[in-house]
Design a protein around this motif. Structure first.
Motif, PDB file in Angstrom:
ATOM      1  N   ALA A 265       0.862  -1.178   0.000  1.00 39.65           N
ATOM      2  CA  ALA A 265       0.000   0.000   0.000  1.00 39.65           C
ATOM      3  C   ALA A 265       0.897   1.226   0.000  1.00 39.65           C
ATOM      4  CB  ALA A 265      -0.912   0.006   1.227  1.00 39.65           C
ATOM      5  N   ALA A 266       0.413   2.320  -0.594  1.00 34.75           N
ATOM      6  CA  ALA A 266       1.202   3.545  -0.719  1.00 34.75           C
ATOM      7  C   ALA A 266       0.463   4.707  -0.060  1.00 34.75           C
ATOM      8  CB  ALA A 266       1.468   3.864  -2.192  1.00 34.75           C
ATOM      9  N   GLY A 267       1.206   5.575   0.638  1.00 33.04           N
ATOM     10  CA  GLY A 267       0.629   6.752   1.278  1.00 33.04           C
ATOM     11  C   GLY A 267       1.711   7.540   1.986  1.00 33.04           C
ATOM     12  N   ASP A 268       1.396   8.772   2.387  1.00 33.97           N
ATOM     13  CA  ASP A 268       2.356   9.630   3.081  1.00 33.97           C
ATOM     14  C   ASP A 268       2.232   9.382   4.579  1.00 33.97           C
ATOM     15  OD1 ASP A 268       4.075  11.552   4.000  1.00 33.97           O
ATOM     16  OD2 ASP A 268       2.885  13.267   3.326  1.00 33.97           O
ATOM     17  N   LEU A 269       3.103   8.548   5.116  1.00 31.21           N
ATOM     18  CA  LEU A 269       3.000   8.104   6.497  1.00 31.21           C
ATOM     19  C   LEU A 269       3.674   9.048   7.482  1.00 31.21           C
ATOM     20  CD1 LEU A 269       3.739   4.320   5.915  1.00 31.21           C
ATOM     21  CD2 LEU A 269       1.508   5.396   6.253  1.00 31.21           C
ATOM     22  N   ASP A 270       4.593   9.891   7.018  1.00 29.34           N
ATOM     23  CA  ASP A 270       5.312  10.782   7.931  1.00 29.34           C
ATOM     24  C   ASP A 270       5.019  12.256   7.683  1.00 29.34           C
ATOM     25  OD1 ASP A 270       6.585  10.922   5.516  1.00 29.34           O
ATOM     26  OD2 ASP A 270       8.597  10.479   6.279  1.00 29.34           O
ATOM     27  N   GLY A 271       4.047  12.558   6.837  1.00 25.78           N
ATOM     28  CA  GLY A 271       3.598  13.928   6.662  1.00 25.78           C
ATOM     29  C   GLY A 271       4.562  14.857   5.972  1.00 25.78           C
ATOM     30  N   ILE A 275       5.568  10.124  -0.936  1.00 28.53           N
ATOM     31  CA  ILE A 275       4.856   8.857  -0.824  1.00 28.53           C
ATOM     32  C   ILE A 275       5.757   7.781  -0.215  1.00 28.53           C
ATOM     33  CG2 ILE A 275       3.648   7.047  -2.083  1.00 28.53           C
ATOM     34  CD1 ILE A 275       2.137   9.650  -1.924  1.00 28.53           C
ATOM     35  N   ASP A 276       5.216   7.085   0.774  1.00 27.44           N
ATOM     36  CA  ASP A 276       5.898   5.986   1.438  1.00 27.44           C
ATOM     37  C   ASP A 276       5.198   4.674   1.075  1.00 27.44           C
ATOM     38  OD1 ASP A 276       7.408   8.005   2.908  1.00 27.44           O
ATOM     39  OD2 ASP A 276       5.581   8.279   4.080  1.00 27.44           O
ATOM     40  N   GLY A 297       9.660   7.129   1.791  1.00 26.95           N
ATOM     41  CA  GLY A 297      10.130   7.630   0.517  1.00 26.95           C
ATOM     42  C   GLY A 297      10.939   8.900   0.635  1.00 26.95           C
ATOM     43  N   HIS A 298      11.921   9.058  -0.260  1.00 26.78           N
ATOM     44  CA  HIS A 298      12.737  10.266  -0.314  1.00 26.78           C
ATOM     45  C   HIS A 298      12.168  11.322  -1.258  1.00 26.78           C
ATOM     46  CE1 HIS A 298      16.227   7.405   0.866  1.00 26.78           C
ATOM     47  NE2 HIS A 298      15.797   8.037   1.946  1.00 26.78           N
ATOM     48  N   GLY A 299      11.138  10.963  -1.995  1.00 30.52           N
ATOM     49  CA  GLY A 299      10.520  11.901  -2.924  1.00 30.52           C
ATOM     50  C   GLY A 299      11.169  11.923  -4.292  1.00 30.52           C
ATOM     51  N   ASP A 361       5.134  10.504  12.131  1.00 32.48           N
ATOM     52  CA  ASP A 361       6.512  10.689  11.690  1.00 32.48           C
ATOM     53  C   ASP A 361       7.067   9.443  11.012  1.00 32.48           C
ATOM     54  OD1 ASP A 361       6.661   9.016  13.861  1.00 32.48           O
ATOM     55  OD2 ASP A 361       8.091  10.239  15.006  1.00 32.48           O
ATOM     56  N   GLY A 362       6.185   8.526  10.646  1.00 33.72           N
ATOM     57  CA  GLY A 362       6.639   7.289  10.016  1.00 33.72           C
ATOM     58  C   GLY A 362       6.902   6.165  10.992  1.00 33.72           C
TER      59      GLY A 362
END
Length: 591
Positions: A265-271, A275-276, A297-299, A361-362
């Motif tokens: 699954a993909a999403g922004d977990l650390d704000g 995408i993480d 993710g590092h972006g 924050d992940g």
């Protein structure tokens, strides 16, 4: 040394006073599952389930794939269950698809405002082994819970996962299919009318046939990318960066978190706006090598080393990303179970639902464990009863007393809001003055009702201070935040039953300072101390004794003889929205 201790004590005190004072906090929980009996041979995979409003009534419905009799040559089908506003479901209709439907996605492919379905048909050849010619079926929705006859498109062998996205940037929805047996991604570009071009192929580079497909923009270039779970030389996932025309760059693999990646699954977990990934990895022969890992993710299309979440048993369920507890931070939901044979992970078996609540924050808290007693797999997470809180859909398709059932466990967190202040105290103010502070409101699970706010002061006397809040009614912004200003006002006679001190009496108090100072200085100079010590004693004595003299001999004190009596008041702040009410309190000292 003592001065350092005093500084530390005062600093700790202010830190303590600055801690946020909140009216409520987020929790997570689910009602006992509502079990629905379904037809025999549901696929049982999270891939084979889609949630959407298929009949246009505003309530979520569920589409489930059925493989039919896998030993026969008959086509499988999709069964649609119609949802009500309370999260219960009733059977709608069955719709024929292709051989062994395995993965479903819902989207509006023809732009008519009705949800359509795309189904990948795995096509297992039970007679000769291997796979039949692969296909996907597109079923256009009529908007009333029914679908038109399926239209099939040829794929590579073993299409086991389908994902929807705009891969060529033309504003029309496309879809991609993982042809697992051919180790290919088949991309179908849409015409915008529900029809599609022949597929464009990209190699996955994996060495196995398991693994799911997901869509996101991992390098933030505005072009849709793909991620594939599987077994690779360099890790358990492979990132395929999109060129913006339906083709993809050669994939880069990341993290050997386990023997192979199974679900993701993909999403922004650390704000951080990047995408993480969450990936479940499995080893069919070793339960200890199975787990779920987080890859931040590092972006730029690359990822940090995976952090594996603390789980037990076999762990091959699909992870879902959702804000389950409504605190604005994404959580991870998955299922952990053991196979029929101890230590063997070929089958998930009945298991526990795990909710890893995110810290924003992940990182994640120790999981909340919910013993389902009926779940073979967690197949969907979404809001099924319209309260903006994600609910759970589970499937049991193994041979037991609950075989061929769907379980719906409704989230009991619900939509809500919280009130917080920057401190539990407004501090100390003098009579005739006022003080203000900012109140913060946060919604839980997208609470979207207006909130009326008010305040009161206790003890309530005729001379008590007053409070007000501006604005008196507020709504939450797109981020779920709202603020208001609390004003606490006193009059010259409030907070005391004694007469207000006169100006001349206050001045006479200050006239005592020189006299007190002279006495203390003289005493210090007459001592036999060194010059440095005499100066320190003198200054300390002046400060301490002048305070005493001012409070007693010079007209201060709290005895009502022209002095300032301190009174502590409690301010109660209340937020009200229909049946939802919350409050918090602050203290203030008035002299």
């Amino acid at each position: 040394m003592s001065s350092r201790r005093d500084l530390f004590f005062m600093t700790a005190l202010w830190i303590f006073l600055g801690i946020s004072h909140s009216g409520n906090c987020a929790t997570v929980g689910f009602q006992p599952a509502l079990v629905h009996q379904v037809a025999a041979d549901p696929t049982g995979s999270s891939l084979a389930t889609a949630i959407g409003d298929f009949d246009g009534d505003g309530n979520a419905d569920i589409a489930v794939a059925y493989s039919a009799d896998q030993a026969s040559s008959s086509d499988g089908y999709v069964s649609v269950w119609i949802g009500s506003e309370n999260g219960t479901f009733s059977f709608g209709n069955n719709f024929i698809a292709g051989k062994n439907p395995y993965s479903i996605a819902a989207a509006d492919f023809d732009g008519d405002g009705n949800l359509d379905l795309v189904v990948s048909n795995l096509g297992i050849d039970h007679t000769n082994g291997g796979f039949l010619s692969g296909s996907v079926s597109v079923l256009l929705g009529n908007g009333n819970g029914t679908f038109q006859d399926h239209v099939d498109y040829a794929t590579g062998l073993g299409p086991n996962s389908v994902a929807v996205g705009d891969f060529n940037g033309d504003g029309r929805l496309d879809f991609a299919v993982k042809a697992a047996a051919d180790h290919l991604i088949n991309v179908f570009l849409g015409h915008g009318d529900g029809t599609f071009r022949p597929h464009i192929d990209t190699a996955t580079g994996d060495s196995g046939i398991v693994g799911e497909l997901a869509v996101a923009d991992f390098n933030q270039d505005g072009k849709t990318d793909l991620v594939v779970a599987g077994a690779y030389a360099g890790g358990v996932v492979r990132i395929l960066l999109g060129n913006g025309d339906g083709t993809f760059q050669p994939g880069a693999s990341f993290d050997q978190a386990g023997p192979f990646g199974r679900s993701l699954a993909a999403g922004d977990l650390d704000g951080d706006g990047k995408i993480d990934l969450v990936v479940s990895h499995a080893n069919f022969g070793n339960a200890t090598a199975s787990g779920t890992s987080v890859m931040l993710g590092h972006g730029d299309g690359t990822f940090a080393h995976a952090t594996t979440l603390p789980t037990t048993k076999c762990h091959v369920g699909t992870p879902f990303i959702a804000d389950v507890d409504g605190d604005g931070k994404l959580d991870i939901v998955t299922i952990s179970g053991g196979g029929p044979l101890e230590g063997f992970c070929g089958f998930l078996g009945l298991g526990d639902v795990l909710v890893f609540r995110g810290n924003g924050d992940g990182t994640f808290k120790t999981p909340d464990v919910f013993n389902t007693e009926y779940a073979y797999n967690l197949i969907a997470v979404g809001d099924l009863d319209g309260d903006n809180a994600p609910d759970l859909v589970t499937m049991d398709n193994i041979e037991d007393s609950l075989a061929n059932t769907i379980g719906v466990a409704l989230n009991i967190t619900g939509a809500d809001f919280s009130i917080s202040t920057s401190s539990s105290s407004l501090g100390t103010i003098r009579r005739g003055q006022s003080a203000t502070t900012t109140l913060s409101f946060e919604h839980l699970n997208n609470f979207d009702e207006p909130v009326a706010v008010g305040c009161s002061v206790q003890p309530a006397t005729t001379a008590a201070p007053t409070c007000s809040i501006t604005p008196s009614s507020l709504s939450f912004d797109g981020s779920g935040h709202a603020t208001a200003t609390l004003t606490f006002s006193t009059s010259a006679t409030s907070a005391s039953l004694a007469p207000s001190p006169k100006v001349d009496m206050d001045l006479s108090g200050f006239l005592c300072l020189p006299l007190a100072g002279m006495v203390l200085i003289g005493t210090s100079l007459a001592s036999g101390r060194s010059a440095k010590n005499r100066l320190l004693v003198c200054l300390s004595g002046v400060v301490l004794l002048s305070g005493v003299l001012l409070q007693t001999a010079c007209g201060g004190g709290s005895n009502g003889n022209g002095g300032s009596q301190a009174t502590t008041y409690t301010v109660t702040i209340t937020g009200m929205s229909e049946a939802t009410n919350h409050s918090t309190t602050m203290n203030v000292i008035v002299r």
